[in-house]
Design a protein around this motif. Structure first.
Motif, PDB file in Angstrom:
ATOM      1  N   LEU A 122       0.831  -1.204   0.000  1.00 25.98           N
ATOM      2  CA  LEU A 122       0.000   0.000   0.000  1.00 25.98           C
ATOM      3  C   LEU A 122       0.870   1.259   0.000  1.00 25.98           C
ATOM      4  CD1 LEU A 122      -2.869   1.109   0.084  1.00 25.98           C
ATOM      5  CD2 LEU A 122      -2.751   1.068   2.582  1.00 25.98           C
ATOM      6  N   MET A 123       1.966   1.232   0.778  1.00 27.53           N
ATOM      7  CA  MET A 123       2.870   2.386   0.780  1.00 27.53           C
ATOM      8  C   MET A 123       3.526   2.564  -0.586  1.00 27.53           C
ATOM      9  SD  MET A 123       4.589   1.740   4.517  1.00 27.53           S
ATOM     10  CE  MET A 123       5.821   3.009   4.306  1.00 27.53           C
ATOM     11  N   PHE A 124       3.913   1.475  -1.228  1.00 30.52           N
ATOM     12  CA  PHE A 124       4.504   1.551  -2.567  1.00 30.52           C
ATOM     13  C   PHE A 124       3.479   2.085  -3.560  1.00 30.52           C
ATOM     14  CE2 PHE A 124       6.818  -0.897  -6.101  1.00 30.52           C
ATOM     15  CZ  PHE A 124       7.730   0.136  -6.262  1.00 30.52           C
ATOM     16  N   TYR A 125       2.241   1.688  -3.392  1.00 28.83           N
ATOM     17  CA  TYR A 125       1.180   2.206  -4.252  1.00 28.83           C
ATOM     18  C   TYR A 125       1.025   3.711  -4.077  1.00 28.83           C
ATOM     19  CZ  TYR A 125      -3.576   3.416  -5.640  1.00 28.83           C
ATOM     20  OH  TYR A 125      -4.665   4.044  -6.189  1.00 28.83           O
ATOM     21  N   LEU A 126       0.968   4.169  -2.820  1.00 28.89           N
ATOM     22  CA  LEU A 126       0.840   5.606  -2.567  1.00 28.89           C
ATOM     23  C   LEU A 126       2.045   6.367  -3.102  1.00 28.89           C
ATOM     24  CD1 LEU A 126      -0.612   5.534   1.060  1.00 28.89           C
ATOM     25  CD2 LEU A 126      -1.842   5.965  -1.072  1.00 28.89           C
ATOM     26  N   ILE A 368      -0.248  -2.529  -8.895  1.00 27.18           N
ATOM     27  CA  ILE A 368      -0.087  -2.851  -7.474  1.00 27.18           C
ATOM     28  C   ILE A 368      -1.450  -2.855  -6.783  1.00 27.18           C
ATOM     29  CG2 ILE A 368       0.926  -2.062  -5.300  1.00 27.18           C
ATOM     30  CD1 ILE A 368       3.196  -0.838  -6.980  1.00 27.18           C
ATOM     31  N   LEU A 369      -2.275  -1.842  -7.093  1.00 28.63           N
ATOM     32  CA  LEU A 369      -3.595  -1.761  -6.468  1.00 28.63           C
ATOM     33  C   LEU A 369      -4.457  -2.956  -6.869  1.00 28.63           C
ATOM     34  CD1 LEU A 369      -5.516  -0.007  -4.750  1.00 28.63           C
ATOM     35  CD2 LEU A 369      -6.323   1.002  -6.887  1.00 28.63           C
ATOM     36  N   HIS A 370      -4.384  -3.351  -8.129  1.00 27.05           N
ATOM     37  CA  HIS A 370      -5.178  -4.493  -8.572  1.00 27.05           C
ATOM     38  C   HIS A 370      -4.757  -5.770  -7.842  1.00 27.05           C
ATOM     39  CE1 HIS A 370      -7.544  -7.038 -11.181  1.00 27.05           C
ATOM     40  NE2 HIS A 370      -6.472  -7.728 -11.537  1.00 27.05           N
ATOM     41  N   ALA A 385     -11.221  -1.914  -7.551  1.00 24.26           N
ATOM     42  CA  ALA A 385      -9.969  -2.146  -8.277  1.00 24.26           C
ATOM     43  C   ALA A 385      -9.875  -3.555  -8.828  1.00 24.26           C
ATOM     44  CB  ALA A 385      -8.771  -1.867  -7.362  1.00 24.26           C
ATOM     45  N   LYS A 386     -10.841  -4.427  -8.504  1.00 26.87           N
ATOM     46  CA  LYS A 386     -10.811  -5.791  -9.024  1.00 26.87           C
ATOM     47  C   LYS A 386     -11.324  -5.879 -10.462  1.00 26.87           C
ATOM     48  CE  LYS A 386     -11.574  -8.066  -4.538  1.00 26.87           C
ATOM     49  NZ  LYS A 386     -12.438  -8.999  -3.789  1.00 26.87           N
ATOM     50  N   VAL A 387     -12.015  -4.843 -10.933  1.00 30.26           N
ATOM     51  CA  VAL A 387     -12.670  -4.900 -12.237  1.00 30.26           C
ATOM     52  C   VAL A 387     -11.610  -4.903 -13.340  1.00 30.26           C
ATOM     53  CG1 VAL A 387     -14.302  -3.769 -13.774  1.00 30.26           C
ATOM     54  CG2 VAL A 387     -14.630  -3.656 -11.293  1.00 30.26           C
ATOM     55  N   PRO A 394      -6.709  -4.069 -15.936  1.00 29.70           N
ATOM     56  CA  PRO A 394      -7.444  -3.660 -14.728  1.00 29.70           C
ATOM     57  C   PRO A 394      -7.837  -2.185 -14.774  1.00 29.70           C
ATOM     58  CG  PRO A 394      -5.101  -3.762 -14.256  1.00 29.70           C
ATOM     59  CD  PRO A 394      -5.256  -4.222 -15.676  1.00 29.70           C
ATOM     60  N   TRP A 395      -8.805  -1.867 -15.611  1.00 31.46           N
ATOM     61  CA  TRP A 395      -9.166  -0.463 -15.786  1.00 31.46           C
ATOM     62  C   TRP A 395      -9.819   0.105 -14.528  1.00 31.46           C
ATOM     63  CZ3 TRP A 395     -14.297   0.768 -15.270  1.00 31.46           C
ATOM     64  CH2 TRP A 395     -15.216  -0.266 -15.439  1.00 31.46           C
ATOM     65  N   GLY A 396     -10.405  -0.753 -13.707  1.00 31.47           N
ATOM     66  CA  GLY A 396     -10.961  -0.259 -12.445  1.00 31.47           C
ATOM     67  C   GLY A 396      -9.870   0.285 -11.539  1.00 31.47           C
ATOM     68  N   ALA A 397      -8.731  -0.409 -11.464  1.00 30.38           N
ATOM     69  CA  ALA A 397      -7.609   0.074 -10.661  1.00 30.38           C
ATOM     70  C   ALA A 397      -7.006   1.335 -11.260  1.00 30.38           C
ATOM     71  CB  ALA A 397      -6.543  -1.022 -10.544  1.00 30.38           C
ATOM     72  N   VAL A 398      -7.002   1.428 -12.625  1.00 28.69           N
ATOM     73  CA  VAL A 398      -6.476   2.640 -13.268  1.00 28.69           C
ATOM     74  C   VAL A 398      -7.341   3.851 -12.905  1.00 28.69           C
ATOM     75  CG1 VAL A 398      -5.990   3.746 -15.468  1.00 28.69           C
ATOM     76  CG2 VAL A 398      -5.416   1.337 -15.140  1.00 28.69           C
ATOM     77  N   LEU A 399      -8.672   3.692 -12.994  1.00 30.83           N
ATOM     78  CA  LEU A 399      -9.567   4.808 -12.658  1.00 30.83           C
ATOM     79  C   LEU A 399      -9.459   5.170 -11.175  1.00 30.83           C
ATOM     80  CD1 LEU A 399     -12.757   3.860 -14.717  1.00 30.83           C
ATOM     81  CD2 LEU A 399     -10.952   5.493 -15.306  1.00 30.83           C
ATOM     82  N   TYR A 400      -9.328   4.165 -10.343  1.00 32.07           N
ATOM     83  CA  TYR A 400      -9.163   4.403  -8.905  1.00 32.07           C
ATOM     84  C   TYR A 400      -7.908   5.246  -8.658  1.00 32.07           C
ATOM     85  CZ  TYR A 400      -9.990   2.968  -4.012  1.00 32.07           C
ATOM     86  OH  TYR A 400     -10.274   2.946  -2.667  1.00 32.07           O
TER      87      TYR A 400
END
Length: 916
Positions: A122-126, A368-370, A385-387, A394-400
């Protein structure tokens, strides 16, 4: 293990429908159809662009101008040495098995476990989200420096309005472009990155050619404010071409104030700026879910990218030191434009590197989020983000991630976040090094990476280097990141995570425990350091929960094993019925909150199974020395699962997580009068077997009558005072004299003292009773015992009682030999009378502790006193004749009748010591 996917199953050639499978995944959205990027497009290009970023165009002069060539090269070597150590760890982990989506997060979480992996992921994602915003704002500032309304008239076109709102608008438009590319998939991103790579390469090529092709020239510099407020004087920098005098002047350091911030530069501050621009080594690993062969592409592509960028940085350092004077380097960080054959090409390179860095950060963050969402570590928060699309994007994670970057852009100024981003990256790098170090130290047979150019020394040095760099760049951000990681790890630990990933901590513990068990030499045991190591035989835990917890209190940091015998013969069974039972027993240990191991066996009889467990339980110097059994009587067993709050379960018979409830895994208690798995003969024979094996024996009766607070793990200091009574002599063979307290009696004292050390029993008052015959002078035995207790550092109240007091029976006229009564040499009637007398004597003392008279708790009118919570009695040896076993058990029944919670104990080994 049944819930885990075997890595070998991924290598089958055909599935059920004839569909080809690869080692990197199956079909479907996340399968091979989504894996189409090569090593060059998927790893080399994004890693090179991330490691160059905007530093290669705007910070070369800053580093060389302040640090000089020698220190700049030293900084570069140190920075790339740290990065190379992490790259070696990445290569080792990536070549040790199939790598799925998530890159660094996948590597860390599958090694260190979901708690650490999820928090660092999560920290790497942020960090990637904030890094994307920083790159976009840097691009906006670079554009406004040339095209902004407030830009310099000599070098700018002044066509774009400026201000916070305009900067936010420009950043949002650029984010829309970047987000659109990433939303359309990794293929379009790879093509866009390749185009960007060509632009950056062309721009760098023009710069390198310009160093050689452009002749000496003077470059006017923007006037800098004077410290005393006077009119700033114009400055001029010089591009001298290749000149040895220029090189000599630029060899040493010349730290001065940074004209952009006004801060005085130091080695640490310049190094931090250089290192900030080189921390993109995970850009290729983040694309692991889209790579054709991640186990090959990640190490190969990352090594190529690191080597290439190191060569370019080194070349630019040398060329700048040979051709530019220090004034130009320190006062114009963007001097590449001034010396370029075609300055607009440098601008294109600056814009391209910023755009590519933002794209790399956004698509890396989305992957990473996906992966985090797929692992379901943070619940419904990351559910969108699973979509994924039909092609696996993983376009849901991209939009997120797009939305989060937009929120970060609202802050406008992210100079303070730049250090935090780098520190978060370093936390992830340190975790990768730690993962590889753990795998190497664990010496697991399945850790066989095909990349072998690493060792635990490089991993350990990588961890230390990353931690050092964190605190060098920003001590506050480093401390805050470690605190955040701890909080996230605690949150994930509380939530619980997948247990089928495999924890390297278990492998490390196994390695260390094995090493120390080998060093635990039984030949060096000493009575000073003796501790009880218990084997508790349990038939059905539903009726034994209080005894389970009482034994846990008696172990005093020693070994505690729960043993169970399943009746059967393996020759007559298709499979071992014992192995499937371990899960239920381990769940029982967790729910009961006892620190115990579980050992189960299959045997034709309980007695033989008990012999097996007594012989083979434990390992090395950690083997049971004490057998604990529940008492054999006719009392109907209670179902403590129904009354114990720790075992309260849903009405549908399931636990949290959908696993079967414990009440469905263990049979209901035996009904009164139903056949028992153990006969009275075998029960006493089991006791005799344990004594023959030189094991101490504890028989526990009526433990279910103990109040719950006595069996809890907390302190019992606020409860009512109570007594623990100890009778350290054989009440079926009462005798005084110097040998009064034997080895068994001292064992009773030790066990009672150990129980008093438990917080729930701190309020207990230990009472020791001495039995005197009518002809024995009072005080003598008590004095000897008090002296012994003083030497043993045992605090206890000593009471002398006359044998027969409160029982109406006198002492036998002559001394008995050992075992006269239990072996039947005195007659059954006489033995029964003696057991009744002993029982009446103990109950009389219990009654006096509650204010009653000699007749028992109800027999007196004195004031109420502390009650007896637990009684320790001397357990006589079973008779030598097996035919007397049933009679022996009847005597024990008579002796302990209505005494409340009682422990009958026979010790065979010395356990006390008066030496220092």
């Amino acid at each position: 293990m049944a819930s885990e996917n075997s890595p070998l199953l991924a290598y089958r050639l055909l599935g059920d429908e004839g569909v080809a499978f690869s080692a990197n995944g199956g079909g479907g959205a996340g399968g091979a159809s989504a894996r189409k990027l090569s090593t060059f497009l998927g790893v080399v290009v994004p890693t090179v662009l991330s490691m160059f970023s905007i530093v290669v165009f705007l910070r070369i002069g800053f580093v060389v101008g302040h640090a000089g060539l020698l220190q700049a090269l030293a900084m570069l070597l140190v920075a790339y040495f740290i990065l190379a150590l992490t790259v070696l760890s990445v290569c080792a982990i990536a070549t040790n098995g199939a790598v799925r989506g998530g890159g660094a997060y996948f590597m860390i979480s599958r090694t260190l476990g979901p708690e650490v992996g999820g928090s660092i992921g999560l920290m790497f994602y942020l960090a990637n989200v904030c890094g994307c915003a920083v790159s976009l704002l840097g691009l906006v500032e670079a554009v406004l420096d040339v095209f902004g309304a407030d830009s310099s008239p000599s070098s700018g076109l002044q066509v774009l309005p400026q201000g916070y709102g305009w900067s936010l608008l420009y950043g949002s438009l650029l984010l829309g472009l970047v987000g659109g590319v990433c939303t359309l998939g990794a293929g379009l991103y790879a093509r866009a990155s390749f185009l960007t790579f060509l632009l950056v390469s062309g721009s760098l090529a023009s710069v390198l050619v310009s160093f050689v092709a452009v002749g000496p020239r003077s470059i006017p510099l923007a006037p800098r404010p004077s410290p005393n407020g006077s009119t700033p004087q114009p400055q001029v920098g010089h591009f001298t071409g290749f000149n040895s005098s220029t090189l000599k002047a630029n060899l040493g350091a010349g730290y001065a104030k940074d004209y952009t911030t006004g801060a005085m530069m130091t080695f640490a501050s310049v190094f931090a700026v250089l290192f900030n621009g080189c921390t993109g080594i995970m850009a290729g690993a983040n694309m692991s879910g889209e790579l054709k062969d991640p186990s090959r592409a990640i190490p190969l592509g990352t090594i190529i990218a690191v080597t290439y960028t190191f060569f370019i940085y080194t070349l630019l350092f040398f060329l700048s030191s040979f051709t530019c004077d220090r004034t130009l380097l320190q006062e114009d960080y963007g001097f590449f434009r001034a010396i370029s054959l075609w300055p607009p090409l440098v601008l294109i390179g600056i814009y391209a590197t910023s755009l590519s860095a933002s794209m790399s950060s956004l698509i890396g963050a989305s992957r990473i989020l996906h992966a985090l969402a797929q692992d379901d570590l943070f619940g419904v928060i990351l559910a969108p983000a699973k979509v994924v699309s039909r092609t696996g994007n993983p376009w849901g994670a991209v939009l997120y991630s797009w939305g989060l970057v937009q929120l970060v852009l609202l802050a406008g100024k992210l100079n303070t976040l730049a250090a935090v981003v780098t520190v978060f990256y370093l936390v992830a790098y340190a975790a990768v090094d730690l993962s590889c170090l753990s795998l190497e130290w664990a010496s697991a047979p399945n850790f066989r990476p095909t990349f072998s150019l690493f060792s635990w020394h490089t991993c350990l040095l990588g961890v230390a280097s990353c931690l050092l760099m964190m605190f060098l760049i920003s001590p506050g951000a480093a401390g805050g990141s470690l605190l955040l990681m701890g909080l996230l790890s605690a949150l994930l630990t509380a939530r619980g995570g997948p247990s089928s990933w495999g924890y390297v901590s278990q492998a490390l513990l196994f390695h260390q425990v094995r090493k120390y068990l080998l060093r635990l030499d039984v030949r060096k045991e000493h009575v000073k350091f003796w501790r009880p190591q218990l084997l508790l035989l349990v038939g059905n835990p539903r009726g034994a929960l209080p005894l389970l917890r009482l034994a846990n209190q008696l172990k005093k940091g020693g070994l505690y094993v729960l043993g169970h015998v399943t009746l059967g013969d393996l020759d007559c069974l298709p499979s071992d019925p014992v192995q499937p039972q371990y899960g239920a027993w381990l769940s029982l240990v967790d729910r009961a909150q006892v620190k115990a191991f579980v050992d189960l066996t299959l045997s034709p009889s309980v007695r033989q199974g008990a012999q097996h467990l007594l012989r083979i339980s434990g390992l090395g110097g950690m083997k049971p020395n004490t057998l604990v059994l529940g008492f054999y009587d006719d009392a109907a067993p209670q179902d403590h699962f129904l009354t114990d709050p720790a075992f309260s379960e849903a009405t549908d018979g399931t636990q949290e997580g959908g696993s079967p409830a414990l009440s469905t895994l263990f049979p209901p208690p035996r009904a009164p009068g139903s056949p028992r798995a153990l006969s009275p003969q075998d029960y006493v024979a089991t006791v005799a077997d344990a004594l023959k094996m030189n094991k101490n024996v504890v028989l526990a009766r009526a433990c279910g009558a103990l109040p719950p607070e006595r069996l809890s793990r907390g302190s019992g200091g606020t409860s009512q005072p109570h007594h623990v009574d100890v009778w350290p002599l054989n009440l079926l063979r009462p005798r005084g004299g110097p040998g009064y307290v034997d080895v068994c009696g001292l064992f009773l004292l030790q066990m009672a003292t150990i129980l008093g050390m438990v917080p729930a029993w701190h309020s207990a008052r230990l009472r020791i009773f001495l039995c005197l015959g009518p002809r024995e002078a009072p005080g003598a035995a008590e004095g000897r015992l008090r002296a012994l207790l003083s030497q043993l550092r045992i605090r206890a109240e000593v009471q002398e009682v006359v044998w027969g007091e409160g029982a109406g029976a006198g002492e036998p006229e002559e001394e008995e030999e050992e075992g006269d009564f239990v072996n039947g040499r005195r007659g059954d009637a006489e033995a029964e009378a003696l057991a009744c007398s002993a029982n009446a004597l103990v109950r009389a003392q219990q009654g006096r502790s509650r204010g009653g008279g000699p007749g028992g708790p109800e027999g007196g009118d004195g004031e109420g006193g502390p009650a007896t919570a637990l009684t320790f009695l001397y357990l006589p040896r079973p008779p030598a004749d097996p035919a007397r076993y049933t009679r022996y058990l009847a005597l024990l029944e008579t002796l302990t009748h209505d005494l409340g919670p009682t422990l009958l104990i026979h010790g065979v080994t010395p356990v006390t010591c008066t030496d220092l």
